[in-house]
Motif scaffolding. Sequence first.
Motif, PDB file in Angstrom:
ATOM      1  N   VAL A 102      48.995 -67.073   0.249  1.00  0.00           N
ATOM      2  CA  VAL A 102      50.373 -68.329  -0.223  1.00  0.00           C
ATOM      3  C   VAL A 102      49.394 -69.122  -2.035  1.00  0.00           C
ATOM      4  O   VAL A 102      50.210 -69.702  -2.085  1.00  0.00           O
ATOM      5  CB  VAL A 102      50.771 -68.507   0.535  1.00  0.00           C
ATOM      6  N   ALA A 103      48.448 -68.795  -1.985  1.00  0.00           N
ATOM      7  CA  ALA A 103      47.616 -70.035  -3.129  1.00  0.00           C
ATOM      8  C   ALA A 103      48.587 -69.349  -4.416  1.00  0.00           C
ATOM      9  O   ALA A 103      49.124 -69.067  -4.984  1.00  0.00           O
ATOM     10  CB  ALA A 103      46.607 -69.440  -3.156  1.00  0.00           C
ATOM     11  N   VAL A 104      48.383 -71.477  -4.522  1.00  0.00           N
ATOM     12  CA  VAL A 104      49.512 -70.802  -6.026  1.00  0.00           C
ATOM     13  C   VAL A 104      48.240 -70.539  -7.511  1.00  0.00           C
ATOM     14  O   VAL A 104      49.049 -69.641  -7.732  1.00  0.00           O
ATOM     15  CB  VAL A 104      49.652 -72.656  -6.834  1.00  0.00           C
ATOM     16  N   THR A 105      47.541 -71.012  -7.497  1.00  0.00           N
ATOM     17  CA  THR A 105      46.640 -69.937  -8.756  1.00  0.00           C
ATOM     18  C   THR A 105      45.562 -69.079  -8.230  1.00  0.00           C
ATOM     19  O   THR A 105      44.862 -69.923  -6.756  1.00  0.00           O
ATOM     20  CB  THR A 105      45.692 -70.889  -9.501  1.00  0.00           C
ATOM     21  N   ARG A 106      44.969 -68.356  -8.271  1.00  0.00           N
ATOM     22  CA  ARG A 106      43.475 -67.573  -8.354  1.00  0.00           C
ATOM     23  C   ARG A 106      42.348 -67.606  -9.159  1.00  0.00           C
ATOM     24  O   ARG A 106      42.958 -66.976 -10.760  1.00  0.00           O
ATOM     25  CB  ARG A 106      43.414 -66.374  -7.726  1.00  0.00           C
ATOM     26  N   TRP A 107      41.608 -67.984  -9.531  1.00  0.00           N
ATOM     27  CA  TRP A 107      40.968 -67.730 -10.358  1.00  0.00           C
ATOM     28  C   TRP A 107      39.469 -67.281 -10.023  1.00  0.00           C
ATOM     29  O   TRP A 107      38.653 -67.128  -8.937  1.00  0.00           O
ATOM     30  CB  TRP A 107      40.086 -69.448 -10.258  1.00  0.00           C
ATOM     31  N   ARG A 108      38.812 -66.400 -10.699  1.00  0.00           N
ATOM     32  CA  ARG A 108      37.335 -65.193 -10.494  1.00  0.00           C
ATOM     33  C   ARG A 108      36.879 -65.926 -12.108  1.00  0.00           C
ATOM     34  O   ARG A 108      37.114 -65.683 -12.912  1.00  0.00           O
ATOM     35  CB  ARG A 108      37.828 -63.473 -10.725  1.00  0.00           C
ATOM     36  N   VAL A 109      35.656 -66.131 -11.480  1.00  0.00           N
ATOM     37  CA  VAL A 109      34.682 -66.718 -12.140  1.00  0.00           C
ATOM     38  C   VAL A 109      33.267 -65.425 -12.467  1.00  0.00           C
ATOM     39  O   VAL A 109      33.504 -64.639 -11.087  1.00  0.00           O
ATOM     40  CB  VAL A 109      33.771 -67.858 -11.556  1.00  0.00           C
ATOM     41  N   ALA A 110      32.869 -65.361 -14.029  1.00  0.00           N
ATOM     42  CA  ALA A 110      31.952 -64.758 -13.510  1.00  0.00           C
ATOM     43  C   ALA A 110      30.740 -65.461 -14.575  1.00  0.00           C
ATOM     44  O   ALA A 110      31.016 -66.132 -15.310  1.00  0.00           O
ATOM     45  CB  ALA A 110      31.813 -63.238 -13.825  1.00  0.00           C
ATOM     46  N   SER A 111      29.557 -64.985 -14.436  1.00  0.00           N
ATOM     47  CA  SER A 111      28.422 -66.382 -15.673  1.00  0.00           C
ATOM     48  C   SER A 111      28.024 -65.146 -16.103  1.00  0.00           C
ATOM     49  O   SER A 111      28.716 -64.048 -16.725  1.00  0.00           O
ATOM     50  CB  SER A 111      27.244 -65.946 -14.687  1.00  0.00           C
ATOM     51  N   VAL A 112      28.482 -65.869 -17.474  1.00  0.00           N
ATOM     52  CA  VAL A 112      27.578 -65.572 -19.368  1.00  0.00           C
ATOM     53  C   VAL A 112      26.494 -66.000 -18.921  1.00  0.00           C
ATOM     54  O   VAL A 112      25.688 -67.241 -19.135  1.00  0.00           O
ATOM     55  CB  VAL A 112      28.966 -65.808 -19.483  1.00  0.00           C
ATOM     56  N   PRO A 113      25.597 -65.900 -20.506  1.00  0.00           N
ATOM     57  CA  PRO A 113      24.879 -66.780 -20.854  1.00  0.00           C
ATOM     58  C   PRO A 113      24.792 -67.455 -21.426  1.00  0.00           C
ATOM     59  O   PRO A 113      25.656 -68.142 -22.070  1.00  0.00           O
ATOM     60  CB  PRO A 113      23.844 -65.408 -22.083  1.00  0.00           C
ATOM     61  N   SER A 114      24.355 -68.740 -20.786  1.00  0.00           N
ATOM     62  CA  SER A 114      24.074 -70.287 -21.501  1.00  0.00           C
ATOM     63  C   SER A 114      24.242 -69.964 -22.309  1.00  0.00           C
ATOM     64  O   SER A 114      24.052 -69.012 -23.845  1.00  0.00           O
ATOM     65  CB  SER A 114      23.424 -71.358 -20.795  1.00  0.00           C
TER      66      SER A 114
END
Length: 271
Positions: free
Chosen positions: A185-197
């Motif tokens: 029931v989460a209000v938001t969902r975030w999916r994170v991936a790495s990219v070059p700094s």
Amino acid sequence: MSPASKEHLIAELKARIAGHTPVAGRITPVFSLGVPEIDGVLPEGGMKRGALHEVAAAAYRDMGAATGFLASLAVCVSRHSTLPVLWCETVRPPYDMGRLYGPGLSAFGLEPQRIVLALPPGDADCLWVMEEALHSHAFAAVIGELDGRSSALSLTATRRLQLAAEASGTPVLLFTGHAKEGASVAVTRWRVASVPSAVLSHVEEKEMLPGAARWHVALTRSRGGQSGSWLVGWNTMEVAFSAVVRTADASSERNVAPLHDPAVIPFRQTA
């Protein structure tokens, strides 16, 4: 001292000990991420405080990046609060990424002395600790790490966290690792991936030094808002998000301006 004065003093001390005294006029129903590009798609212009928010890694290799983004959210939500942040993970961490590393969090802007680290024995205990922490009103935010595949992390469990967050006005940040998203029931969902700094502006690119943290962040659920994805940078000098580019508008990572970052320190310690 008169009895009335004593009662007033005792009531004031109780409120201060319980952490009920907010910074005058600065605690709002939502907390801003500080960037209009993301705040604009969230309902009410920010992430709701009294709600459950989930953060996940796009893949196993992105676990460190997701931890960094999670820490950045903790910085944002506690910016105008004097209360500590509860970070809860089981005695045996759900992922083989090591324990949280204080100097790494400090370099990122989240001071270790503001973190209360809880190490319950199992997943069900972790959920119980998080729920009780919300009932206590003693924390600026409650963070929990549970494998998204855990049988303890059911729809009912997330509903209990959501109800406790609503009642206390305290945000819950749930890190579910890289597993497939389950019912929640989460209000938001975030999916994170790495990219070059980002390349450091004060060094030559050919030196290949690690630069400022950057992530590809996808908002896959936003109840009452809109979804979206961005290339996001974190400026450790200003302790804030910066160089945010909506990925639909960015055909190349060259569109992201370089950031200043004096040092790169890991978030977790493995030895």
